[in-house]
Design an enzyme around this catalytic site. Structure first.
Site, PDB file in Angstrom:
ATOM      1  CB  SER A  20      -0.890  -0.003   1.241  1.00 12.41           C
ATOM      2  OG  SER A  20      -1.653   1.177   1.275  1.00 12.41           O
ATOM      3  CB  ALA A  69       6.245  12.221   6.760  1.00 14.26           C
ATOM      4  N   GLY A  71       1.398  10.981   5.003  1.00 16.14           N
ATOM      5  CA  GLY A  71       0.236  11.327   5.822  1.00 16.14           C
ATOM      6  C   GLY A  71      -1.082  10.873   5.196  1.00 16.14           C
ATOM      7  CG  ASN A 126      -1.894   1.877   8.171  1.00 17.47           C
ATOM      8  OD1 ASN A 126      -1.203   1.585   9.151  1.00 17.47           O
ATOM      9  ND2 ASN A 126      -1.595   2.884   7.368  1.00 17.47           N
ATOM     10  CB  CYS A 129      -4.253   6.351  12.626  1.00 17.01           C
ATOM     11  SG  CYS A 129      -5.014   7.933  12.949  1.00 17.01           S
ATOM     12  CG  ASN A 192       3.101   0.717   8.039  1.00 18.32           C
ATOM     13  OD1 ASN A 192       3.766   1.493   7.373  1.00 18.32           O
ATOM     14  ND2 ASN A 192       1.789   0.728   8.030  1.00 18.32           N
ATOM     15  CB  THR A 193       7.603   2.948   7.571  1.00 15.96           C
ATOM     16  OG1 THR A 193       6.512   3.660   8.137  1.00 15.96           O
ATOM     17  CG2 THR A 193       7.382   2.817   6.079  1.00 15.96           C
ATOM     18  N   GLY A 265       7.320  -2.962  -1.663  1.00 14.41           N
ATOM     19  CA  GLY A 265       7.047  -1.541  -1.441  1.00 14.41           C
ATOM     20  C   GLY A 265       8.029  -0.636  -2.148  1.00 14.41           C
TER      21      GLY A 265
HETATM   22  C1  LIG Z   1       5.603   6.468   0.042  1.00 16.16           C
HETATM   23  C2  LIG Z   1       5.004   5.406   0.930  1.00 16.16           C
HETATM   24  C3  LIG Z   1       3.632   5.445   1.231  1.00 16.16           C
HETATM   25  C4  LIG Z   1       3.056   4.462   2.051  1.00 16.16           C
HETATM   26  N1  LIG Z   1       1.715   4.498   2.309  1.00 16.16           N
HETATM   27  C5  LIG Z   1       1.145   3.503   3.054  1.00 16.16           C
HETATM   28  C6  LIG Z   1      -0.266   3.477   3.265  1.00 16.16           C
HETATM   29  O1  LIG Z   1      -1.026   4.318   2.744  1.00 16.16           O
HETATM   30  N2  LIG Z   1      -0.784   2.474   4.052  1.00 16.16           N
HETATM   31  C7  LIG Z   1       0.030   1.506   4.609  1.00 16.16           C
HETATM   32  O2  LIG Z   1      -0.483   0.618   5.307  1.00 16.16           O
HETATM   33  N3  LIG Z   1       1.372   1.491   4.390  1.00 16.16           N
HETATM   34  C8  LIG Z   1       1.936   2.461   3.637  1.00 16.16           C
HETATM   35  N4  LIG Z   1       3.286   2.435   3.399  1.00 16.16           N
HETATM   36  C9  LIG Z   1       4.115   1.343   3.953  1.00 16.16           C
HETATM   37  C10 LIG Z   1       4.376   0.259   2.904  1.00 16.16           C
HETATM   38  O3  LIG Z   1       3.171  -0.320   2.451  1.00 16.16           O
HETATM   39  C11 LIG Z   1       5.301  -0.855   3.463  1.00 16.16           C
HETATM   40  O4  LIG Z   1       4.705  -1.434   4.593  1.00 16.16           O
HETATM   41  C12 LIG Z   1       6.674  -0.315   3.847  1.00 16.16           C
HETATM   42  O5  LIG Z   1       7.136   0.633   2.912  1.00 16.16           O
HETATM   43  C13 LIG Z   1       7.720  -1.414   4.011  1.00 16.16           C
HETATM   44  O6  LIG Z   1       7.962  -2.112   2.808  1.00 16.16           O
HETATM   45  P1  LIG Z   1       9.202  -1.762   1.815  1.00 16.16           P
HETATM   46  O7  LIG Z   1      10.443  -1.747   2.651  1.00 16.16           O
HETATM   47  O8  LIG Z   1       9.179  -2.845   0.772  1.00 16.16           O
HETATM   48  O9  LIG Z   1       8.901  -0.414   1.260  1.00 16.16           O
HETATM   49  C14 LIG Z   1       3.885   3.416   2.586  1.00 16.16           C
HETATM   50  C15 LIG Z   1       5.257   3.385   2.279  1.00 16.16           C
HETATM   51  C16 LIG Z   1       5.818   4.347   1.459  1.00 16.16           C
HETATM   52  C17 LIG Z   1       7.296   4.272   1.131  1.00 16.16           C
END
Ligand SMILES: Cc1cc2nc3c(=O)[nH]c(=O)nc-3n(C[C@H](O)[C@H](O)[C@H](O)COP(=O)(O)O)c2cc1C
Length: 305
Positions: A20, A69, A71, A126, A129, A192-193, A265
């Protein structure tokens, strides 16, 4: 080799999903490959009402990943259903909606709206929040809140599988996983991050307007592997591994630990065609290393006695 997967009520032709927020709503990536090569697409985080997201700058590069970030900038659920989902309807790929809300009731309401859509294969919740009603701590850091939010979505999800996406920014990921399972989660996705920060020594300012941001990409893979390992051993619910996947080998590491599927991601930003060939590359690599099947290989990690 059969790469089909079926777990927690979700069926996909292969175990590769896009994470996502990193793959738009899929259609933005159509010029780079065939969306039907993917097992699933997790759509950008959706909220009941449109959200503008955080002020710019909201992305910064680091030596082995990125900080963001954003948001949860999104046009709101109604816009998604009217203007985006119809274009995905004809595609043979599982579409997973990613839900974002600020209290359990709102999560339930959003879940009900999305669960009513035939094309939505599962709901990904998610829980990162900040929970305003409870005084500012993120849902994802409080097991009681995780249970409450999961219950609220599960109650209104009908037959749609509910996948709860866990945050690594906790002392004990296993208690968060158990809390989601207690609330009725069918699948867990993690991670997640990680909370990070970047500063510029010349301007003496943070590189991201929000000051702190989410770290993703290769830097977080070891943390993600540890979390998936701990959670797979602690709960019976299927797990989807996320974090720094940028090769077939990375993806198989998560499968070896017991993950049923993976999400890509940050790699989508570096190589927009990467996710399309990943399932095929995983299949070749499984054959090369002598695995009988994906199923057989899953969770076959040998630990020291
Ligand atoms: C630009 C960006 C936007 C993201 N937006 C969301 C989001 O809307 N909802 C969510 O659950 N995770 C979001 N994530 C987290 C990612 O889905 C993923 O869990 C995270 O980036 C770790 O995976 P990766 O190391 O392969 O990027 C976002 C990550 C990035 C980099």
């Amino acid at each position: 080799m059969n790469m089909k997967v079926s777990f927690g009520g979700l069926e996909m032709k292969n175990p590769v999903m896009t994470a996502s927020g990193t793959f738009g709503n899929g259609l933005e990536f159509a010029p780079y490959g065939d969306l039907e090569k993917l097992g699933g697409i997790c759509a950008k985080g959706l909220s009941l009402k449109p959200r503008e997201g955080n002020p710019m700058p909201r992305i910064a590069e680091t030596p082995c990943g990125m900080l963001n970030a954003i948001g949860i900038q999104n046009p709101g659920v109604e816009y998604f259903l009217t203007n985006i989902l119809p274009s995905l309807k004809s595609k043979d790929v599982a579409v997973v909606a990613n839900l974002y809300a600020c209290d359990a009731e709102e999560f339930g309401e959003l879940g009900a709206i999305l669960a009513a859509e035939d094309k939505i294969a599962a709901l990904e919740v998610n829980v990162s929040c900040p929970n305003v009603k409870e005084g500012g701590a993120a849902f994802g850091q409080d097991p009681r809140q995780i249970t409450k939010v999961t219950e609220a979505v599960k109650k209104r999800a009908g037959s749609k599988p509910v996948m709860v996406k866990l945050s690594p920014n906790v002392a004990d990921i296993v208690s968060c996983a158990r809390a989601a399972v207690d609330g009725g989660a069918d699948i867990l996705s993690l991670i997640n991050t990680l909370i990070g920060m970047s500063v510029d020594i010349r301007s003496r300012r943070p590189r991201i307007a929000n000051v702190v941001a989410g770290l993703s990409g290769p830097a977080i893979k070891p943390v993600a592997l540890r979390c998936v390992h701990q959670v797979c051993r602690a709960v019976d619910v299927p797990v989807v591994g996320i974090g720094g996947i940028a090769s077939a080998e990375d993806a198989l590491e998560f499968i070896l630990l017991g993950a049923h599927a993976v999400q890509v991601g940050t790699a989508n930003f570096m190589r927009p065609d990467f996710a399309f060939s990943l399932a095929g590359d995983m299949e070749k690599l499984l054959e090369e290393i002598g695995a009988k099947s994906l199923e057989d290989y899953r969770g076959s990690l040998e630990l020291p006695l």
